[in-house]
Design an enzyme around this catalytic site. Structure first.
Site, PDB file in Angstrom:
ATOM      1  N   CYS A 148      12.262 -28.837  71.033  1.00 57.12           N
ATOM      2  CA  CYS A 148      10.935 -28.666  71.643  1.00 57.12           C
ATOM      3  C   CYS A 148       9.863 -28.427  70.593  1.00 57.12           C
ATOM      4  O   CYS A 148      10.083 -27.687  69.640  1.00 57.12           O
ATOM      5  CB  CYS A 148      10.910 -27.445  72.553  1.00 57.12           C
ATOM      6  SG  CYS A 148      12.072 -27.526  73.870  1.00 57.12           S
ATOM      7  N   ARG A 167       7.262 -35.479  83.706  1.00 61.07           N
ATOM      8  CA  ARG A 167       7.690 -34.104  83.453  1.00 61.07           C
ATOM      9  C   ARG A 167       6.646 -33.337  82.643  1.00 61.07           C
ATOM     10  O   ARG A 167       6.492 -32.140  82.757  1.00 61.07           O
ATOM     11  CB  ARG A 167       9.007 -34.202  82.684  1.00 61.07           C
ATOM     12  CG  ARG A 167       9.677 -32.921  82.301  1.00 61.07           C
ATOM     13  CD  ARG A 167      10.881 -33.315  81.451  1.00 61.07           C
ATOM     14  NE  ARG A 167      11.697 -32.202  81.075  1.00 61.07           N
ATOM     15  CZ  ARG A 167      12.985 -32.069  81.368  1.00 61.07           C
ATOM     16  NH1 ARG A 167      13.587 -32.966  82.089  1.00 61.07           N
ATOM     17  NH2 ARG A 167      13.669 -31.033  80.946  1.00 61.07           N
TER      18      ARG A 167
HETATM   19  P1  XMP Z   1      18.306 -26.485  73.823  1.00 58.00           P
HETATM   20  O1  XMP Z   1      17.793 -25.389  72.931  1.00 58.00           O
HETATM   21  O2  XMP Z   1      19.516 -26.076  74.583  1.00 58.00           O
HETATM   22  O3  XMP Z   1      17.134 -26.713  74.886  1.00 58.00           O
HETATM   23  O4  XMP Z   1      18.488 -27.745  73.050  1.00 58.00           O
HETATM   24  C1  XMP Z   1      17.256 -27.581  75.982  1.00 58.00           C
HETATM   25  C2  XMP Z   1      16.043 -27.414  76.892  1.00 58.00           C
HETATM   26  O5  XMP Z   1      14.843 -27.806  76.202  1.00 58.00           O
HETATM   27  C3  XMP Z   1      13.863 -28.236  77.156  1.00 58.00           C
HETATM   28  N1  XMP Z   1      13.333 -29.524  76.688  1.00 58.00           N
HETATM   29  C4  XMP Z   1      12.143 -29.672  76.076  1.00 58.00           C
HETATM   30  N2  XMP Z   1      11.151 -28.805  75.829  1.00 58.00           N
HETATM   31  N3  XMP Z   1       9.925 -30.518  74.756  1.00 58.00           N
HETATM   32  C5  XMP Z   1      10.027 -29.226  75.172  1.00 58.00           C
HETATM   33  O6  XMP Z   1       9.097 -28.441  74.928  1.00 58.00           O
HETATM   34  C6  XMP Z   1      10.883 -31.451  74.976  1.00 58.00           C
HETATM   35  O7  XMP Z   1      10.764 -32.594  74.569  1.00 58.00           O
HETATM   36  C7  XMP Z   1      12.036 -31.010  75.675  1.00 58.00           C
HETATM   37  N4  XMP Z   1      13.165 -31.660  76.096  1.00 58.00           N
HETATM   38  C8  XMP Z   1      13.938 -30.717  76.710  1.00 58.00           C
HETATM   39  C9  XMP Z   1      14.559 -28.348  78.491  1.00 58.00           C
HETATM   40  O8  XMP Z   1      14.155 -27.253  79.258  1.00 58.00           O
HETATM   41  C10 XMP Z   1      16.027 -28.314  78.109  1.00 58.00           C
HETATM   42  O9  XMP Z   1      16.842 -27.822  79.147  1.00 58.00           O
END
Ligand code: XMP
Length: 521
Positions: free
Chosen positions: A345, A440
């Site tokens: 993120c 999203r």
């Molecule tokens: P982890 O830390 O487990 O996080 O890899 C997975 C979660 O990250 C969120 N997610 C995003 N958040 N930009 C964001 O700010 C993104 O591009 C993105 N893609 C996923 C999502 O909540 C996921 O479950």
């Protein structure tokens, strides 16, 4: 004051319960590595702890871990592996709606004690047609019952004749005839189908398929030996697969607040799709967006709640008490908390917005307790200790990065300088938004290059299977519960006491002053 009272006062001065600790640190938002949990008197062995949790009526998990609805994390293979381990997979929505439905069907039909609607073939079909069907539907098996137009059993087409060499032959020429096919009648399996099928396979070495027929010899189902064996083994496992009332694996699917060409919420499309998923046995729908405390998400949740009163809804993401309250009032059962903690993120960097995860969880959890909804900690988990800390406030945790290197995650393995990797990308990365996830992040579906991405495209080193990753994570959670004298997750939430960690304390927590020869896991 007795010694015991003095000791307890001393401990309380340094190691504080959530309702004292977090308000005292209200001016600094904290995340997992900022705190550590205090040990407490324990009579609980890690192996004896229970990790089951109910997220909504009819949505019961045996472990509190969910795989993220991301296009490099959860499709049917991941969802099956998660549910078999007692957790839940959320199918992502960066695919056509029809395909998401197919992914759901794959999970819901993964193991049946009795496959009630086995795939059948007709006697006048060509073997070539059967091969085409296997390829198109990606079946992992090649043996099929043969039935006539009325459903009456004519025989079994064995996998060893379903070969290109016989492509031009008719099924009728290659089948094993009815007289040689093993069957049981519906009446024979009535009381305990799995035990009866298990006994049959014991008594018939080498036979792997057993058909079930009615009095009229019409086909009513199929047992396979591997399904029966797996179900028999499951009975001995500590954490049982998460199943629905009909013994099917549970599965969730994410949807977004899709808009039509006029920029309005596409009500008909969203409801038709959720309706189709619901009809095929969906256990929970996740209205998954970056900003859940927003009009469109609220309307989507309310619309789904009104149309499907009993379908559990997960919604998010939020990081405030008001955000939790907003989604709870509109009918969500479990709220995803996390803005910017994820490993891929960049929301906090790009938008300057988001709250470190533990503080966000505390605020959300206290609002959730008032509204009677569950909290799911979403993102930022990099080790099992983070999971334990998250579960002191949340009922369950969503992980993306931890599972993205598993063979069960979508995508090919690639080799770079002798190491093996899989792609892992944020759903807010430009590539993922182009593939469909723009809604999203509140952007139109046809995303322009001008949109600021809120996630990156990355690689994860290939890891072991979901089973092996979960074994480590579950072991860590159970150890955490043991140290806190908690027999289950509710006790963990009630008992946890926290303290801040200094940078030196953090260094001390990791291995130091050694040459590591073998990694802990
Ligand atoms: P982890 O830390 O487990 O996080 O890899 C997975 C979660 O990250 C969120 N997610 C995003 N958040 N930009 C964001 O700010 C993104 O591009 C993105 N893609 C996923 C999502 O909540 C996921 O479950």
């Amino acid at each position: 004051m007795t010694n015991a009272q003095q000791d307890s006062e001393l401990d309380g001065q340094f190691y504080k319960a959530a309702d004292f600790f977090f308000p005292e640190h209200a001016d600094t938002a904290l995340t997992y590595d900022d705190v550590t949990l205090a040990t407490l008197y324990s009579e609980i062995l890690p192996g004896d702890t229970q990790l089951d949790v109910t997220l909504a009526e009819g949505l019961d998990l045996n472990i509190p871990i969910i795989s993220a609805d991301m296009d490099t994390v959860t499709e049917s293979r991941m969802a099956i592996a998660m549910a078999l381990n007692g957790g839940l997979g959320l199918l992502h929505y960066n695919m056509p709606e029809k395909q998401q439905l197919t992914e759901l069907i794959r999970v819901k039909t993964h193991i049946h004690g009795l496959i009630q609607e086995p795939i059948k073939v007709a006697p006048d079909q060509l073997i070539g047609d059967v091969l085409k069907m296997i390829e198109e539907s990606k079946f992992g098996f090649a043996t099929f019952p043969v039935v006539d137009a009325s459903g009456k059993l004519l025989g079994l087409l064995p996998g060893h004749v379903v070969k290109p060499r016989y492509a031009r032959r008719k099924v009728a020429e290659a089948l094993t005839p009815r007289s040689q096919v093993h069957t049981l009648s519906k009446k024979e399996i009535a009381s305990d189908p799995i035990a009866r099928a298990d006994r049959f396979f014991n008594d018939h070495p080498g036979i792997h398929k057993l058909l079930v027929v009615g009095d009229d010899d019409k086909l009513h189902g199929l047992f396979t030996m591997s399904d029966v064996e797996r179900i028999t083994q499951e009975k001995k496992a500590q954490f049982k697969p998460a199943r629905d009332a009909r013994f099917r694996l549970i599965c969730g699917a994410a949807v977004s607040a899709t808009r039509n060409a006029f920029g309005e919420l596409d009500r008909d499309r969203i409801l038709a799709h959720v309706g189709a998923l619901h009809e095929r046995g969906l256990d929970v729908v996740a209205v998954s967006t970056a900003h859940g405390f927003s009009k469109g998400v609220g309307e989507t949740v309310r619309m789904i709640r009104d149309s499907f009163p009993k379908l559990p809804i997960i919604a998010g993401n939020v990081t405030s008490a008001a955000g939790v309250q907003f989604l709870a009032e509109r009918g969500a059962n479990a709220i995803k908390v996390g803005q910017g903690p994820g490993s891929i993120c960049t929301t906090r960097v790009v938008a300057g917005v988001g709250i470190p995860q533990l503080t966000a969880l505390y605020v959300a959890a206290r609002a959730a307790a008032r509204s009677g909804v569950a909290i799911i900690a979403d993102g930022g988990i990099s080790k099992s200790g983070d999971l334990v800390k998250a579960l002191t406030l949340a009922q369950a945790v969503i992980c993306g990065g931890i599972f993205a290197g598993c063979p069960e995650a979508p995508g090919q393995t690639m080799e770079i300088n002798g190491k093996h990797y899989k792609q892992y990308r944020g759903m807010g990365s430009l590539a993922a938004m182009k593939a469909g996830s723009a809604a999203r992040y509140g952007h139109p579906t046809a995303v322009a290059a001008k949109v600021a991405p809120e996630g990156v495209e990355a690689l994860k080193e290939v890891s072991g299977s979901v089973d092996s990753v979960l074994t480590q994570l579950i072991g860590g959670i159970q150890s955490g519960l043991g140290y806190l004298g908690a027999a289950n997750l509710a006790q963990l939430r009630a008992k946890a006491c926290y303290t801040r960690v200094s940078p030196a304390g953090m260094r001390e927590a990791n291995t130091h002053d050694i040459v590591e020869v073998k990694a802990g896991s």
